[in-house]
Design a protein around this motif. Structure first.
Motif, mmCIF file in Angstrom:
data_model
loop_
_atom_site.group_PDB
_atom_site.id
_atom_site.type_symbol
_atom_site.label_atom_id
_atom_site.label_comp_id
_atom_site.label_asym_id
_atom_site.label_seq_id
_atom_site.Cartn_x
_atom_site.Cartn_y
_atom_site.Cartn_z
ATOM 1 N N ILE A 60 0.809 -1.214 0.000
ATOM 2 C CA ILE A 60 0.000 0.000 0.000
ATOM 3 C C ILE A 60 0.851 1.276 0.000
ATOM 4 O O ILE A 60 0.656 2.157 -0.842
ATOM 5 C CB ILE A 60 -0.973 0.011 1.203
ATOM 6 N N VAL A 61 1.792 1.389 0.931
ATOM 7 C CA VAL A 61 2.594 2.618 1.031
ATOM 8 C C VAL A 61 3.478 2.832 -0.196
ATOM 9 O O VAL A 61 3.453 3.914 -0.798
ATOM 10 C CB VAL A 61 3.436 2.632 2.329
ATOM 11 N N PRO A 62 4.284 1.825 -0.619
ATOM 12 C CA PRO A 62 5.102 2.059 -1.822
ATOM 13 C C PRO A 62 4.269 2.321 -3.069
ATOM 14 O O PRO A 62 4.660 3.116 -3.926
ATOM 15 C CB PRO A 62 5.919 0.771 -1.965
ATOM 16 N N PHE A 107 1.094 8.203 -6.927
ATOM 17 C CA PHE A 107 0.743 9.616 -6.784
ATOM 18 C C PHE A 107 1.901 10.564 -7.106
ATOM 19 O O PHE A 107 1.657 11.660 -7.600
ATOM 20 C CB PHE A 107 0.221 9.897 -5.367
ATOM 21 N N ILE A 108 3.135 10.140 -6.834
ATOM 22 C CA ILE A 108 4.277 11.024 -7.091
ATOM 23 C C ILE A 108 4.924 10.726 -8.439
ATOM 24 O O ILE A 108 5.010 11.600 -9.309
ATOM 25 C CB ILE A 108 5.337 10.920 -5.972
ATOM 26 N N ALA A 109 5.376 9.484 -8.622
ATOM 27 C CA ALA A 109 6.070 9.119 -9.863
ATOM 28 C C ALA A 109 5.152 9.208 -11.072
ATOM 29 O O ALA A 109 5.576 9.596 -12.159
ATOM 30 C CB ALA A 109 6.644 7.706 -9.732
ATOM 31 N N HIS A 131 -5.462 11.078 -11.583
ATOM 32 C CA HIS A 131 -4.456 10.201 -12.184
ATOM 33 C C HIS A 131 -3.846 9.278 -11.133
ATOM 34 O O HIS A 131 -3.755 8.059 -11.322
ATOM 35 C CB HIS A 131 -3.372 11.064 -12.833
ATOM 36 N N GLY A 132 -3.426 9.866 -10.018
ATOM 37 C CA GLY A 132 -2.818 9.069 -8.957
ATOM 38 C C GLY A 132 -3.783 8.054 -8.373
ATOM 39 O O GLY A 132 -3.430 6.893 -8.152
ATOM 40 N N ALA A 133 -5.024 8.488 -8.128
ATOM 41 C CA ALA A 133 -6.024 7.592 -7.545
ATOM 42 C C ALA A 133 -6.352 6.447 -8.496
ATOM 43 O O ALA A 133 -6.482 5.290 -8.074
ATOM 44 C CB ALA A 133 -7.286 8.379 -7.202
ATOM 45 N N GLY A 134 -6.487 6.758 -9.786
ATOM 46 C CA GLY A 134 -6.798 5.718 -10.764
ATOM 47 C C GLY A 134 -5.711 4.671 -10.840
ATOM 48 O O GLY A 134 -5.990 3.460 -10.844
#
Length: 211
Positions: free
Chosen positions: A100-102, A108-110, A197-200
């Protein structure tokens, strides 16, 4: 812990690489006119359309994103993708909750922040300014899709031409919707597309991990 550090490193590398051209472009051509964050679209989003337009967009985006286009992929390409180490979601297979964390950091960032800065923040805004809002949104969608096609070719992904066509169509449509969200529904802020985008991507990764 190793996966988290790897995700943080990858996210920083992606962010630097994808931000390099926008930062340099702004520095040499626009730094005396406007701050970088405002120029790229990193400011508070404000809804400029009617609320029902956002509802319609949400419905369209949901059905687009939830559509299982893997049913259209040829069996050989699908089998390859499900087992390829080059597919980012496969890296988290079998990790369970530890993914989950990685995955959050990577998606969300990369993906979310880095790709939105380059494509919706830099390219889309420059193209909209030069050719008009709608043509600019369409052109950035085409370029975003081509980037994915080229990346697959460069890293030697063994997928069919038909898969490349499908990936181009669906990726371009996703980019078009994200560009439309920022430029036509909100006030040019790229924060809505970063979140979407990140959530998808994160949801897709979690489905691969727990599905």
């Amino acid at each position: 812990m190793g996966e988290i550090l790897s995700s943080i490193t990858g996210a920083i590398v992606n962010l630097v690489i994808f931000s390099l051209i926008p930062v340099l472009w702004w520095f040499f051509r626009h730094r005396k006119e406007v701050g970088f964050f405002k120029w790229i679209g990193l400011y508070k989003p404000q809804l400029k359309s009617q609320w029902w337009v956002l509802i319609i967009f949400a419905a369209v985006y949901y059905f687009f994103y939830s559509f299982d286009f893997t049913q259209l992929i040829d069996a050989k390409s699908l089998e390859y993708l499900e087992n390829s180490a080059s597919v980012s979601g496969n890296a988290y297979a079998g990790m369970g909750a530890a993914a989950i964390v990685p995955a959050l950091i990577e998606n969300f960032i990369a993906n979310g922040v880095a790709e939105e800065i380059l494509f919706r923040g830099f390219l889309c805004k420059r193209l909209c300014s030069k050719f008009g809002t709608v043509p600019g949104i369409i052109l950035q969608g085409v370029l975003f899709a081509l980037m994915h096609n080229i990346l697959y070719l460069v890293i030697g992904m063994e997928v069919s031409l038909w898969y490349h066509v499908l990936m181009f169509v669906f990726t371009a449509m996703g980019a078009l919707l994200l560009g439309w969200l920022n430029e036509k529904i909100y006030n040019g802020s790229i924060i809505p597309s970063i979140i979407l985008h990140g959530a998808g991507n994160f949801i897709s990764t979690m489905l691969a991990v727990f599905g």
